[in-house]
Write an enzyme that holds these catalytic residues in place. Structure first.
Site, PDB file in Angstrom:
ATOM      1  N   SER A   8     -10.463  35.113  87.661  1.00  0.00           N
ATOM      2  CA  SER A   8      -9.786  33.818  87.685  1.00  0.00           C
ATOM      3  C   SER A   8     -10.351  32.919  86.606  1.00  0.00           C
ATOM      4  O   SER A   8     -11.549  32.616  86.595  1.00  0.00           O
ATOM      5  CB  SER A   8      -9.970  33.153  89.048  1.00  0.00           C
ATOM      6  OG  SER A   8      -9.533  31.805  88.969  1.00  0.00           O
ATOM      7  N   HIS A  31      -6.027  36.113  86.529  1.00  0.00           N
ATOM      8  CA  HIS A  31      -5.514  35.216  87.568  1.00  0.00           C
ATOM      9  C   HIS A  31      -5.539  33.782  87.042  1.00  0.00           C
ATOM     10  O   HIS A  31      -6.571  33.295  86.582  1.00  0.00           O
ATOM     11  CB  HIS A  31      -6.403  35.361  88.802  1.00  0.00           C
ATOM     12  CG  HIS A  31      -5.957  34.575  89.987  1.00  0.00           C
ATOM     13  ND1 HIS A  31      -4.970  35.004  90.845  1.00  0.00           N
ATOM     14  CD2 HIS A  31      -6.385  33.389  90.484  1.00  0.00           C
ATOM     15  CE1 HIS A  31      -4.822  34.124  91.830  1.00  0.00           C
ATOM     16  NE2 HIS A  31      -5.652  33.119  91.624  1.00  0.00           N
ATOM     17  N   ASP A  33      -4.726  29.875  87.973  1.00  0.00           N
ATOM     18  CA  ASP A  33      -4.528  28.935  89.075  1.00  0.00           C
ATOM     19  C   ASP A  33      -3.855  27.659  88.586  1.00  0.00           C
ATOM     20  O   ASP A  33      -4.457  26.858  87.878  1.00  0.00           O
ATOM     21  CB  ASP A  33      -5.884  28.577  89.698  1.00  0.00           C
ATOM     22  CG  ASP A  33      -6.471  29.723  90.494  1.00  0.00           C
ATOM     23  OD1 ASP A  33      -5.770  30.240  91.382  1.00  0.00           O
ATOM     24  OD2 ASP A  33      -7.629  30.094  90.233  1.00  0.00           O
ATOM     25  N   MET A  35      -2.522  24.137  89.682  1.00  0.00           N
ATOM     26  CA  MET A  35      -2.710  23.168  90.778  1.00  0.00           C
ATOM     27  C   MET A  35      -2.117  21.831  90.367  1.00  0.00           C
ATOM     28  O   MET A  35      -2.285  21.395  89.226  1.00  0.00           O
ATOM     29  CB  MET A  35      -4.198  22.979  91.059  1.00  0.00           C
ATOM     30  CG  MET A  35      -4.952  24.260  91.363  1.00  0.00           C
ATOM     31  SD  MET A  35      -6.613  23.852  91.910  1.00  0.00           S
ATOM     32  CE  MET A  35      -7.372  25.490  91.899  1.00  0.00           C
ATOM     33  N   HIS A  64      -0.957  31.991  90.138  1.00  0.00           N
ATOM     34  CA  HIS A  64      -1.100  31.508  91.524  1.00  0.00           C
ATOM     35  C   HIS A  64      -0.737  30.027  91.544  1.00  0.00           C
ATOM     36  O   HIS A  64      -1.508  29.193  91.078  1.00  0.00           O
ATOM     37  CB  HIS A  64      -2.549  31.741  91.982  1.00  0.00           C
ATOM     38  CG  HIS A  64      -2.839  31.246  93.363  1.00  0.00           C
ATOM     39  ND1 HIS A  64      -4.137  31.116  93.841  1.00  0.00           N
ATOM     40  CD2 HIS A  64      -2.036  30.849  94.386  1.00  0.00           C
ATOM     41  CE1 HIS A  64      -4.105  30.669  95.089  1.00  0.00           C
ATOM     42  NE2 HIS A  64      -2.846  30.484  95.434  1.00  0.00           N
ATOM     43  N   MET A  66      -0.432  26.714  93.232  1.00  0.00           N
ATOM     44  CA  MET A  66      -0.836  25.853  94.354  1.00  0.00           C
ATOM     45  C   MET A  66      -0.180  24.502  94.134  1.00  0.00           C
ATOM     46  O   MET A  66      -0.810  23.517  93.748  1.00  0.00           O
ATOM     47  CB  MET A  66      -2.369  25.754  94.405  1.00  0.00           C
ATOM     48  CG  MET A  66      -3.004  27.028  94.950  1.00  0.00           C
ATOM     49  SD  MET A  66      -4.748  27.160  94.532  1.00  0.00           S
ATOM     50  CE  MET A  66      -4.579  27.863  92.903  1.00  0.00           C
ATOM     51  N   MET A 135      -5.507  34.095 101.404  1.00  0.00           N
ATOM     52  CA  MET A 135      -6.584  33.232 100.879  1.00  0.00           C
ATOM     53  C   MET A 135      -7.829  33.390 101.751  1.00  0.00           C
ATOM     54  O   MET A 135      -7.763  33.267 102.973  1.00  0.00           O
ATOM     55  CB  MET A 135      -6.150  31.759 100.869  1.00  0.00           C
ATOM     56  CG  MET A 135      -5.113  31.386  99.816  1.00  0.00           C
ATOM     57  SD  MET A 135      -5.584  31.710  98.100  1.00  0.00           S
ATOM     58  CE  MET A 135      -7.051  30.680  97.905  1.00  0.00           C
ATOM     59  N   GLY A 140      -7.951  25.353  96.236  1.00  0.00           N
ATOM     60  CA  GLY A 140      -8.236  24.110  95.525  1.00  0.00           C
ATOM     61  C   GLY A 140      -9.417  24.185  94.578  1.00  0.00           C
ATOM     62  O   GLY A 140      -9.407  23.554  93.533  1.00  0.00           O
ATOM     63  N   PHE A 141     -10.438  24.961  94.935  1.00  0.00           N
ATOM     64  CA  PHE A 141     -11.663  24.963  94.134  1.00  0.00           C
ATOM     65  C   PHE A 141     -12.282  26.357  94.090  1.00  0.00           C
ATOM     66  O   PHE A 141     -12.199  27.112  95.065  1.00  0.00           O
ATOM     67  CB  PHE A 141     -12.678  23.977  94.713  1.00  0.00           C
ATOM     68  CG  PHE A 141     -12.171  22.567  94.715  1.00  0.00           C
ATOM     69  CD1 PHE A 141     -12.298  21.773  93.582  1.00  0.00           C
ATOM     70  CD2 PHE A 141     -11.514  22.054  95.826  1.00  0.00           C
ATOM     71  CE1 PHE A 141     -11.790  20.474  93.562  1.00  0.00           C
ATOM     72  CE2 PHE A 141     -11.003  20.761  95.816  1.00  0.00           C
ATOM     73  CZ  PHE A 141     -11.140  19.960  94.689  1.00  0.00           C
ATOM     74  N   GLY A 142     -12.942  26.655  92.972  1.00  0.00           N
ATOM     75  CA  GLY A 142     -13.727  27.874  92.874  1.00  0.00           C
ATOM     76  C   GLY A 142     -15.100  27.665  93.505  1.00  0.00           C
ATOM     77  O   GLY A 142     -15.464  26.543  93.862  1.00  0.00           O
ATOM     78  N   GLY A 143     -15.824  28.755  93.653  1.00  0.00           N
ATOM     79  CA  GLY A 143     -17.212  28.674  94.093  1.00  0.00           C
ATOM     80  C   GLY A 143     -17.425  28.391  95.571  1.00  0.00           C
ATOM     81  O   GLY A 143     -18.533  28.032  95.971  1.00  0.00           O
ATOM     82  N   ASP A 173      -8.385  36.158  97.575  1.00  0.00           N
ATOM     83  CA  ASP A 173      -8.774  35.168  96.562  1.00  0.00           C
ATOM     84  C   ASP A 173      -9.667  34.127  97.218  1.00  0.00           C
ATOM     85  O   ASP A 173      -9.246  33.459  98.169  1.00  0.00           O
ATOM     86  CB  ASP A 173      -7.497  34.517  96.005  1.00  0.00           C
ATOM     87  CG  ASP A 173      -7.756  33.464  94.933  1.00  0.00           C
ATOM     88  OD1 ASP A 173      -8.900  33.340  94.452  1.00  0.00           O
ATOM     89  OD2 ASP A 173      -6.782  32.758  94.585  1.00  0.00           O
ATOM     90  N   GLY A 174     -10.882  34.011  96.683  1.00  0.00           N
ATOM     91  CA  GLY A 174     -11.823  33.000  97.178  1.00  0.00           C
ATOM     92  C   GLY A 174     -13.103  33.622  97.701  1.00  0.00           C
ATOM     93  O   GLY A 174     -13.083  34.360  98.677  1.00  0.00           O
ATOM     94  N   GLY A 195     -13.509  34.568  90.518  1.00  0.00           N
ATOM     95  CA  GLY A 195     -13.763  33.560  89.506  1.00  0.00           C
ATOM     96  C   GLY A 195     -15.226  33.511  89.144  1.00  0.00           C
ATOM     97  O   GLY A 195     -15.668  34.072  88.131  1.00  0.00           O
ATOM     98  N   SER A 196     -16.020  32.868  89.998  1.00  0.00           N
ATOM     99  CA  SER A 196     -17.440  32.693  89.669  1.00  0.00           C
ATOM    100  C   SER A 196     -18.189  34.012  89.557  1.00  0.00           C
ATOM    101  O   SER A 196     -19.114  34.123  88.755  1.00  0.00           O
ATOM    102  CB  SER A 196     -18.127  31.761  90.672  1.00  0.00           C
ATOM    103  OG  SER A 196     -17.416  31.647  91.853  1.00  0.00           O
TER     104      SER A 196
HETATM  105  C1  DX5 Z   1      -9.139  28.708  94.601  1.00  0.00           C
HETATM  106  C2  DX5 Z   1      -8.455  29.555  93.579  1.00  0.00           C
HETATM  107  C3  DX5 Z   1      -9.236  30.756  93.205  1.00  0.00           C
HETATM  108  C4  DX5 Z   1     -10.590  30.492  92.577  1.00  0.00           C
HETATM  109  C5  DX5 Z   1     -11.536  31.518  93.133  1.00  0.00           C
HETATM  110  O1  DX5 Z   1      -8.217  27.832  95.154  1.00  0.00           O
HETATM  111  O2  DX5 Z   1      -7.200  29.998  94.066  1.00  0.00           O
HETATM  112  O3  DX5 Z   1      -8.477  31.639  92.392  1.00  0.00           O
HETATM  113  O4  DX5 Z   1     -10.586  30.565  91.186  1.00  0.00           O
HETATM  114  O5  DX5 Z   1     -12.810  31.234  92.690  1.00  0.00           O
HETATM  115  P1  DX5 Z   1     -14.100  31.981  93.270  1.00  0.00           P
HETATM  116  O6  DX5 Z   1     -13.928  33.451  92.989  1.00  0.00           O
HETATM  117  O7  DX5 Z   1     -15.211  31.361  92.524  1.00  0.00           O
HETATM  118  O8  DX5 Z   1     -14.142  31.701  94.758  1.00  0.00           O
HETATM  119 ZN    ZN Z   2      -6.203  31.550  92.942  1.00  0.00          ZN
END
Ligand code: DX5
Ligand code: ZN
Length: 227
Positions: A8, A31, A33, A35, A64, A66, A135, A140-143, A173-174, A195-196
């Site tokens: 991501s 991927h 995102d 938003m 994706h 959102m 999900m 909404g957020f990574g990490g 995802d997440g 992502g991270s």
């Molecule tokens: C969160 C996103 C994810 C995000 C995942 O809402 O849809 O795609 O990038 O990040 P990680 O892998 O860091 O949880």
């Molecule tokens: Zn995503």
């Protein structure tokens, strides 16, 4: 069962996205995102950015969305040539009509479920979709931390896919990382967004390969055909 790893770019350096996607040659898809600050409390980018990313990415884009009102906005992402377009069940007025519109425009059609959204109403609609995203964090957020309590949805989806004789991709995802991917794979997922866990690594190729090996191991262990 094949395994797909999709880094991501939410975790990438946003002012160097061309350089960042160029590092993802070992990924199956990238991927992306999108938003809108309404469906989720965060803002990223829209179709112009996705179109440019697609032009420079070494692998296809898994978009994706959102966003609110995907019925209105998602077909535009299919029209610009995205490999796959995912919209949220909670936001769509008519998920089946929208999935058909995406397929008609040449994209794979994918349905996403937030952690609190039940899967049961969608099991009979599975033939309309090429992928379902379960999900494993609140979008909404990574990490964020992986939520194992959503994993039973994957078993229900896997059983429904077998019943319908479908090759539908089951995506998570997440919070997907070396210590969580095996549980998701064993539960039935075959498509993994990270992502991270990818962009936080020194060596992206090694991180992708490590995730792939762990998922394949767990998937093989869970698959009676390979026992
Ligand atoms: C969160 C996103 C994810 C995000 C995942 O809402 O849809 O795609 O990038 O990040 P990680 O892998 O860091 O949880
Ligand atoms: Zn995503």
């Amino acid at each position: 069962m094949g395994v797909r790893i999709q880094p991501s770019i939410l975790a990438a350096d946003f002012v160097n996205l061309e350089r960042e996607v160029a590092r993802l040659t070992r990924a199956d898809q990238v991927h992306v995102d999108v938003m809108d600050n309404h469906f989720v409390p965060n803002l990223t980018f829209g179709p112009q950015m996705v179109e440019r990313l697609q032009a420079v990415s070494p692998v296809p884009l898994d978009v994706h969305l959102m966003i609110d009102d995907p019925d209105r906005w998602a077909p535009g992402y299919a029209e610009l040539g995205a490999f796959s377009v995912t919209f949220h069940a909670e936001a769509a007025a008519d998920p089946v009509a929208l999935a058909r519109a995406l397929r008609q425009r040449g994209s794979r059609a994918a349905l996403a479920l937030k952690p609190g959204t039940a899967v049961e109403p969608y099991l009979e609609l599975l033939p309309e979709f090429d992928q379902v995203l379960v999900m494993t964090v609140e979008p909404g957020f990574g990490g964020q931390s992986f939520m194992p309590e959503v994993l039973p949805k994957l078993g229900a989806l896997r059983a429904a896919a077998m019943r319908h004789g479908l090759d539908v991709w089951l995506q998570v995802d997440g919070g997907i990382a070396a210590d969580t991917i095996e549980a998701a794979a064993a539960a039935g997922a075959d498509t993994f967004v990270a992502g991270s866990a990818v962009f936080g690594a020194e060596d992206l190729d090694a991180a992708i390969a490590g995730l792939r090996e762990a998922a394949e191991r767990a998937n093989g262990a869970a698959d009676p055909a390979s026992a």
